[in-house]
Design a protein around this motif. Structure first.
Motif, PDB file in Angstrom:
ATOM      1  N   LYS A 193      27.406   2.238   9.057  1.00 55.10           N
ATOM      2  CA  LYS A 193      27.659   3.713   9.559  1.00 55.10           C
ATOM      3  C   LYS A 193      28.823   4.251   9.799  1.00 55.10           C
ATOM      4  O   LYS A 193      28.929   5.518   9.308  1.00 55.10           O
ATOM      5  N   SER A 206      23.236  -1.518  20.564  1.00 54.45           N
ATOM      6  CA  SER A 206      24.013  -0.782  19.648  1.00 54.45           C
ATOM      7  C   SER A 206      25.188  -0.273  19.969  1.00 54.45           C
ATOM      8  O   SER A 206      26.266   0.000  19.299  1.00 54.45           O
ATOM      9  N   ASN A 207      25.406  -0.089  21.361  1.00 56.43           N
ATOM     10  CA  ASN A 207      26.585   0.293  22.015  1.00 56.43           C
ATOM     11  C   ASN A 207      27.571  -0.798  22.739  1.00 56.43           C
ATOM     12  O   ASN A 207      28.386  -0.526  23.398  1.00 56.43           O
ATOM     13  N   PHE A 260      25.731  -3.714  10.279  1.00 59.10           N
ATOM     14  CA  PHE A 260      25.146  -2.192  10.844  1.00 59.10           C
ATOM     15  C   PHE A 260      26.295  -1.047  10.950  1.00 59.10           C
ATOM     16  O   PHE A 260      26.096  -0.108  10.524  1.00 59.10           O
ATOM     17  N   PHE A 261      27.284  -1.617  11.779  1.00 56.63           N
ATOM     18  CA  PHE A 261      28.294  -0.613  12.420  1.00 56.63           C
ATOM     19  C   PHE A 261      29.301  -0.432  11.400  1.00 56.63           C
ATOM     20  O   PHE A 261      29.640   0.716  11.248  1.00 56.63           O
ATOM     21  N   ILE A 315      20.098  -2.929  18.215  1.00 55.82           N
ATOM     22  CA  ILE A 315      20.842  -3.862  17.062  1.00 55.82           C
ATOM     23  C   ILE A 315      21.507  -5.000  18.104  1.00 55.82           C
ATOM     24  O   ILE A 315      22.312  -4.861  18.991  1.00 55.82           O
ATOM     25  N   LEU A 337      18.951   1.432  19.011  1.00 53.38           N
ATOM     26  CA  LEU A 337      19.779   1.162  19.984  1.00 53.38           C
ATOM     27  C   LEU A 337      19.720  -0.249  20.363  1.00 53.38           C
ATOM     28  O   LEU A 337      20.351  -0.736  21.188  1.00 53.38           O
ATOM     29  N   SER A 371      27.315  -7.135  20.547  1.00 54.15           N
ATOM     30  CA  SER A 371      26.605  -6.875  19.508  1.00 54.15           C
ATOM     31  C   SER A 371      27.275  -6.473  18.361  1.00 54.15           C
ATOM     32  O   SER A 371      27.142  -6.898  17.328  1.00 54.15           O
ATOM     33  N   GLN A 372      28.189  -5.579  18.584  1.00 52.01           N
ATOM     34  CA  GLN A 372      28.941  -4.912  17.615  1.00 52.01           C
ATOM     35  C   GLN A 372      30.007  -6.045  16.884  1.00 52.01           C
ATOM     36  O   GLN A 372      30.325  -5.933  15.751  1.00 52.01           O
ATOM     37  N   ASP A 427      20.062  -6.141  11.687  1.00 52.50           N
ATOM     38  CA  ASP A 427      20.491  -5.189  11.020  1.00 52.50           C
ATOM     39  C   ASP A 427      19.083  -3.991  11.047  1.00 52.50           C
ATOM     40  O   ASP A 427      18.220  -4.780  10.893  1.00 52.50           O
TER      41      ASP A 427
END
Lengths: 240, 293
Positions: free
Chosen positions: A203, A187-188, A199-200, A96, A94, A192-193, A53
């Motif tokens: 956001k 992050s994209n 984190f996501f 994460i 980017l 990971s998401q 995070d």
């Protein structure tokens, strides 16, 4: 002049005491860049640091924090929050879910952002091995005794293919970040998401803050109106 | 129906018990202030000496403020909770009277009750004394609520609160142009109003710094001291701000005696600035700006 001097002394005293005993500064270490990872994290190899995070706090003067997950096969999993510099924070926005630091069995260290688990995929020691899938693809899997590392690393059922492995090696040598064959990591990245959602989610909530407030108030207003209409309809029916 | 009647009888019992505590206060007060014998143990005529009335009723009001923080916990048996109530109320009465004694020794060390109230009927002195009683009562009430029955922590935090309050009373000299002792001897109302409001404002600010989450005594005490210093930083902003916004002008010459309106103006500005300061020190929650990971 005396009053002004006393006033400034009080301000300096307050700032000094807050710096000394404030809760945020008492326990978190400061990481200016990836070069100091080796100094702060002295875990025995193999060991990897996964960025779980990233957060910034403050309104006028910002502070930046990273949350790392310390993963190794012979140690309990741990999570630590550190303060980082603004530049380091922006550099890793980017990354994460990626591994930012690895220490191999031969004590070699590497700080290129790579998918978590790289320290085991690229390791010559035996943490897993290659298998042929029914599809005809060659994939790497953890040995049974190390399968708990899948969850700790946040990769779940992901198994790197041979192409993935080759790209990983190439990026480690060239020093460029690698996010997977289909950008599954970072992050994209989908993996990971799914595995590091905090984190996501934050956001998403920040970007839709006003929308959510309006929605909440609007929904409440709509619910109240519907309840009133129901009540009026019931009383109309009773009179009929 | 039975339980409603039973609860009503228990409440009446506790009401009578509380009045018993008021009675105990009379004797405790006399023990610490033997000169107050006439005030407490004979028939009291409020109109005979208004300064004395103000002095007495401020003490009683202070007692009421302190006792309003108590409770009867019916998780225990009725007599156990009554016993616990009597112990804590006796402790608080003693602490309240000791606090008043300490503060009057710091602030009014040149004056005596019998001389100022009984003989001279000094309303200014009575106002200051009343403000001190009420201020100390608010502070003790806050400390009692925060410590939630823990006697040792209550005593330690009370000491800290008294130190902070004692320091704050000495700041009056820096903030006001009025000569406190000289005008008090002259029975000037302006200084009574000004100092009284100042001291009440300080107590509100100190109460606001005590209202925070308690985790450990050390950390809690450090946070209190930090917030008290923060209050000293923020207070001048509000005082200057009030003067600026309402274009208040100082129209008192030092060669004349100040009117009570001037004392009211100074006192009101002090009090208002303290109230706004307590808003900044006690009611700013940093939530999502500084969250916990």
């Amino acid at each position: 002049m005396n009053k002004i001097g006393v006033y400034f002394f009080i301000i300096i005293l307050y700032l000094g005491l807050t710096r000394g005993v404030g809760p945020n500064t008492m326990h978190s270490i400061f990481i200016p860049s990836e070069a100091v990872f080796g100094n702060y994290f002295n875990e025995s190899p193999p060991f990897t640091l996964v960025l779980v995070d990233a957060f910034s706090s403050g309104l006028f003067i910002k502070s930046y924090y990273h949350k790392y997950r310390l993963v190794g096969p012979f140690r309990p999993m741990d999570e630590v929050v550190v303060r980082v510099s603004s530049a380091f924070y922006q550099k890793n926005i980017l990354n994460i879910g990626m591994s930012l630091f690895r220490r191999y069995d031969n004590n070699e260290e590497n700080t290129v952002p790579l998918p978590p688990g790289t320290v085991f995929f690229l390791n010559k020691a035996y943490y897993g091995g290659w298998r042929w899938e029914d599809s005809g693809e060659k994939v790497w899997r953890f040995s049974r005794v190390y399968r708990f590392l899948n969850k700790q690393l946040g990769i779940q059922s992901f198994s790197p293919t041979y192409d993935f492995y080759k790209q990983l090696e190439h990026h480690q040598v060239s020093g460029k970040p690698y996010y997977g064959l289909r950008s599954e990591f970072g992050s994209n990245g989908r993996i990971s998401q799914n595995n590091f959602p905090s984190f996501f989610t934050r956001k998403r909530d920040e970007s839709s803050f006003f929308k959510s407030v309006l929605n909440k108030d609007f929904k409440l207003a709509v619910i109240k109106k519907r309840k009133l209409e129901k009540k009026q309809w019931k009383s109309f029916l009773l009179h009929e | 129906m039975n339980d409603m009647l039973d609860r009503l009888i228990i409440r009446v019992f506790f009401t009578l018990f509380t009045i018993l505590v008021l009675y105990a206060y009379k004797y405790a007060h006399y023990f610490l202030y033997p000169s107050a014998k006439k005030q407490l143990f004979r028939k009291f005529y409020p109109s005979a000496n208004s300064a004395d009335s103000l002095h007495l009723f401020s003490r009683l009001l202070g007692l009421g403020i302190v006792m309003s923080s108590f409770s009867f916990d019916q998780a225990e048996k009725v007599f156990t909770s009554a016993l616990f109530f009597s112990f804590t109320s006796l402790l608080c009465i003693i602490i309240f009277l000791v606090s008043i004694y300490i503060m009057e020794s710091i602030v009014l060390y040149n004056f005596e009750y019998s001389g100022e109230i009984i003989k001279k009927q000094n309303y200014s002195y009575a106002l200051v004394s009343a403000a001190l009683s009420l201020s100390v009562a608010f502070i003790i009430r806050t400390v009692n609520i925060q410590t939630q029955g823990n006697v040792v922590v209550f005593l330690l935090l009370w000491l800290l609160a008294m130190v902070l309050f004692g320091f704050s009373t000495k700041l009056y000299k820096l903030l006001s142009k009025l000569n406190f002792y000289q005008l008090l001897i002259q029975k000037n109302l302006a200084v009574g109003l000004s100092y009284g409001a100042f001291v009440l404002g300080c107590s509100f600010t100190i109460c606001s710094v005590f209202y925070q989450e308690y985790d450990s005594l050390e950390n809690y005490s450090l946070q209190i001291i930090l917030k008290a210093i923060l209050a000293a930083i923020v207070f001048p902003f509000f005082r200057l701000g009030i003067h600026f916004v309402y274009e208040l002008k100082n129209d008192w010459q030092e060669s004349e005696l100040p009117e009570w309106g001037y004392g009211l103006y100074e006192g009101a500005v002090f009090f208002l600035a303290c109230l706004f300061t307590s808003l900044i020190t006690g009611h700013v929650y940093f939530g999502t700006i500084y969250p916990v990971f």
